[in-house]
Scaffold this active site. Sequence first.
Site, PDB file in Angstrom:
ATOM      1  N   HIS A   8       0.847  -1.193   0.000  1.00 25.19           N
ATOM      2  CA  HIS A   8       0.000   0.000   0.000  1.00 25.19           C
ATOM      3  C   HIS A   8       0.880   1.240   0.000  1.00 25.19           C
ATOM      4  CE1 HIS A   8      -3.199   2.790   1.190  1.00 25.19           C
ATOM      5  NE2 HIS A   8      -4.059   1.844   0.851  1.00 25.19           N
ATOM      6  N   PHE A   9       0.323   2.341  -0.492  1.00 24.95           N
ATOM      7  CA  PHE A   9       1.069   3.599  -0.546  1.00 24.95           C
ATOM      8  C   PHE A   9       1.136   4.312   0.802  1.00 24.95           C
ATOM      9  CE2 PHE A   9      -0.153   3.145  -5.023  1.00 24.95           C
ATOM     10  CZ  PHE A   9       1.081   3.363  -5.621  1.00 24.95           C
TER      11      PHE A   9
END
Length: 399
Positions: A231-232
């Site tokens: 995930h960012f």
Amino acid sequence: MALEHITVLDLTHMLSGPYGTMLLADLGARTIKVEPPGSGEGTRRLLENDPHYSRDGMGAYYLTLNRNKQSVCVDLKTPAGKAVFLDLVRKADVVFDNFSVGVTERLGIDHASLAAVNPRIVTCSVTGFGQTGPHTQRPAFDQVVQAMGGGMSITGTPETGPTRSGIPIGDLGGGMFGAMGVLAALVERDQTGKGQHVDVSMLDAQISLLNYMATMHLLSGHVPEGIGNGHFVHVPYNSYPTADGHVIIACIGDPFFDRFVEFIDLPALRKPEYRQQPVRFAAKAEIDAVVGEAMRKQPTAHWLERLREARIPCGPVNNFEQALNDAQVLARDMVVEVPLKTGERVRMPGNPIKLSAADKGRAFTCPPALGENTRQVLGDLVGYAPDKLEALRAEGAIA
């Protein structure tokens, strides 16, 4: 059914357009495929004789995308055929196509032409790049817009390089936004009494789906690389190998991370600074390595049971067989049976939109044979007499 008062003329082919009209048909719209005599639309031939992926002369594409529809054969390139189509338009609510830009104008069935015979008509065109801009004439298919839309650059990892989504989201996104646009135009028509044209670009759809990730780039100027299953923002948020498969763990926010640390009880994760998201993200590789090493020691079922008891968001990485037999999926009628004319019933994905007032007992109907409903539709919807139908058939305008 919510849309049972709506009649859709379906000029679509292949995937993006047929998916959009399938969604409308699943919601009850009378959806009439208007197909060229002889060949019909393109997916009729796709996999039609494959021993694994076809039934009763229909391949998986056609079987799935054309349930709940009817078929009328009209030759739009003949004056008589075009006249028949305009008679259908007078009785219809929606005309949906995914032709290349300019085709409807050449055939004389663009929105302006159709609105002249039915001002209430809503038209929708799903194309690769839309009706305006410098690239309107370029051909486009699913992977082209997945690539141009930026999504492929963050799918995969820097080591693997860009990777397309396994699901054809370029095509499906266009169809889905097309159906949404049609519904919006129908609601607006209820206020004004006039239809309008819905212009959906598959590339636009991909840009929209970038969502907050695009905003992050526009705010910072940072160009993200492939992040794999991570995930960012959130850590740990990834797929982790177990003794016999993979498990997704999704710790969104500090409270879930605190709960996860108590659950897995690894000293390496108890650093006080890890309670802050920016620090965790900077140490993403280290945290993922620690979690992955621990997860490998037990099978998937062990971890899922314990993670769910601790109320930590998680799930198995299912293959198709596992996903389509999941108890939750089946309980939500997301695998349905569609009868064929042979009496066989084929299973396929169901309708994800659940409306509380809809008929829950509605059965799905068999995809139509080419021109199966020509006489019925032109008779009951338009009012053609049998002798007119015969004359039109004799001159090749219909089939």
